[in-house]
Write an enzyme that holds these catalytic residues in place. Structure first.
Site, PDB file in Angstrom:
ATOM      1  N   GLY A 152       0.250  -1.281  -0.239  1.00 43.79           N
ATOM      2  CA  GLY A 152      -0.303  -0.070   0.010  1.00 43.79           C
ATOM      3  C   GLY A 152       1.249   1.144   0.156  1.00 43.79           C
ATOM      4  N   GLY A 205      -0.175  -4.636   0.438  1.00 42.85           N
ATOM      5  CA  GLY A 205      -1.550  -4.667  -0.531  1.00 42.85           C
ATOM      6  C   GLY A 205      -1.278  -6.338  -1.870  1.00 42.85           C
ATOM      7  CD  GLU A 230       2.816  -6.223   5.892  1.00 40.46           C
ATOM      8  OE1 GLU A 230       1.825  -5.641   5.236  1.00 40.46           O
ATOM      9  OE2 GLU A 230       3.477  -7.354   6.414  1.00 40.46           O
ATOM     10  CG  ASP A 277      -2.893  -5.035   6.194  1.00 38.57           C
ATOM     11  OD1 ASP A 277      -1.583  -4.866   5.306  1.00 38.57           O
ATOM     12  OD2 ASP A 277      -3.739  -4.457   5.546  1.00 38.57           O
TER      13      ASP A 277
END
Length: 362
Positions: free
Chosen positions: A75, A123, A146, A154
């Site tokens: 992301g 992402g 992360e 995530d």
């Protein structure tokens, strides 16, 4: 000219959507940023999937990235950082729409093919690893690092990693180590490994697949280009990983690594020492809860609540500052020690948020 080089010369749009034969193409087109995903791109992918699903002339969807460096570096972390510092709402809005898209991918009614060459992170994993047909290469570098940003894997990462063989997923989630293409197949995050030089031929076969091609047809095409069996590097350490990472607390995992004392164990300890202690404990708890979850959506809802807490925490801002903004690689975590992260601190990341909620469309 390679297929990747041709992509890099595409019009200056962050996302390119087109038809090639009976294939609907979704091309991430920010090569200078390794195709980092933005909110606008996420929304455009949703529109593209709507159109391809409704178009009887489209048999399959192919996701790919422009440039030579990778499918997607994740992301837009810098944008999220600026919003978090300013007390904005980009995180809650972006993650909600991104996670809804992640949940749609495995349910897409037509074959969804992801070409996971080069760097695939965050992402990018969410856009690809939930697909029905996932192609990695000898150049794939897949990671969910992360925890080094005060965050956690995530985009359904806790769902994917909790279903890897043994404790392989726990190892990759907590250390943030990079998977090779062979590792990704071994971990269940990809289906077929090819040499990148064979991509042009495979891509041509996919875009020329017959109308109304089925998932079995796509698998048969991919199998023709699959590389010979290549051992996953991580498999060499499977016994150690399963033994050490079977514990349900970070304290016990660290103690087991110290007791092991091997070169691999010491390298793993060094990797863990660089991560946010809070993020490590939150990630481990997310993985263990995901292991007993019934669906990807259930895990995504849990991840969303945790992400909202991360967005307002000092850990995320500090982690991004140290890794991406100032690049001093010296984050000041708080608490700074694993043993100082109390159950009460961890539980705050699992509390429902009164302002934002993740609801999937019917």
């Amino acid at each position: 000219m390679s297929a990747h080089a041709a992509m890099a010369e595409s019009p200056e749009k962050d996302l390119i959507v087109c038809r090639e034969g009976a294939a609907g193409i979704i091309r991430l087109n920010r090569p200078k940023a390794i195709n980092a995903l933005t909110l606008e791109m996420t929304r455009e992918i949703v529109v593209a999937l709507d159109e391809f699903e409704a178009d009887p002339g489209v048999s399959l969807v192919l996701l790919e990235g422009a440039g030579e460096r990778g499918l997607c570096a994740g992301g837009d972390i810098r944008g999220l950082y600026e919003s978090a510092k300013a007390g904005g709402d980009l995180g809650p809005v972006f993650w909600r729409e991104e996670y809804i898209l992640n949940a749609r991918i495995p349910e897409f009614p037509k074959p969804y093919v992801a070409y996971m060459d080069g760097l695939v992170m965050g992402g990018g994993v969410g856009l690809s690893a939930h697909g029905a047909h996932r192609i990695v290469t000898d150049k794939t570098k897949m990671a969910m690092p992360e925890v080094g940003l005060g965050f956690f894997p995530d985009v359904g990462g806790t769902w994917l990693l909790s279903r890897a063989p043994g404790e392989i997923g726990t190892y990759f989630a907590l250390t943030g180590q990079t998977m090779t293409g062979a590792d990704a197949v071994y971990a269940g995050a990809a289906d077929v490994l090819i040499t990148s030089s064979n991509w042009a031929g495979l891509r041509d076969a996919l875009t020329n697949a017959p109308l109304r091609a089925t998932s079995n047809d796509v698998r048969a095409i991919m199998a023709q280009y699959a590389a010979a069996d290549i051992q996953a590097p991580v498999a060499t350490h499977r016994e150690q990983i399963d033994r050490v990472f079977a514990h349900d607390t970070m304290e016990a995992i660290v103690a087991a690594l110290k007791q092991d004392g091997s070169e691999f164990a010491l390298a793993t300890l060094r990797a863990l020492s660089e991560k946010s202690p809070t993020a490590l404990k939150v990630t481990l708890e997310l993985l263990r809860r995901a292991r007993t979850s019934k669906s990807l959506k259930e895990s995504l809802v849990r991840e969303y609540n945790s992400a909202l807490a991360v967005f307002t925490s000092s850990e995320f801002v500090e982690g991004v500052r140290a890794a991406i903004i100032d690049k001093d690689r010296n984050p000041k975590w708080s608490p700074s020690r694993i043993e100082d992260v109390t159950p009460e601190i961890v539980e705050k990341y699992f509390a429902p948020n009164g302002k934002y909620k993740l609801v999937f469309p019917d």
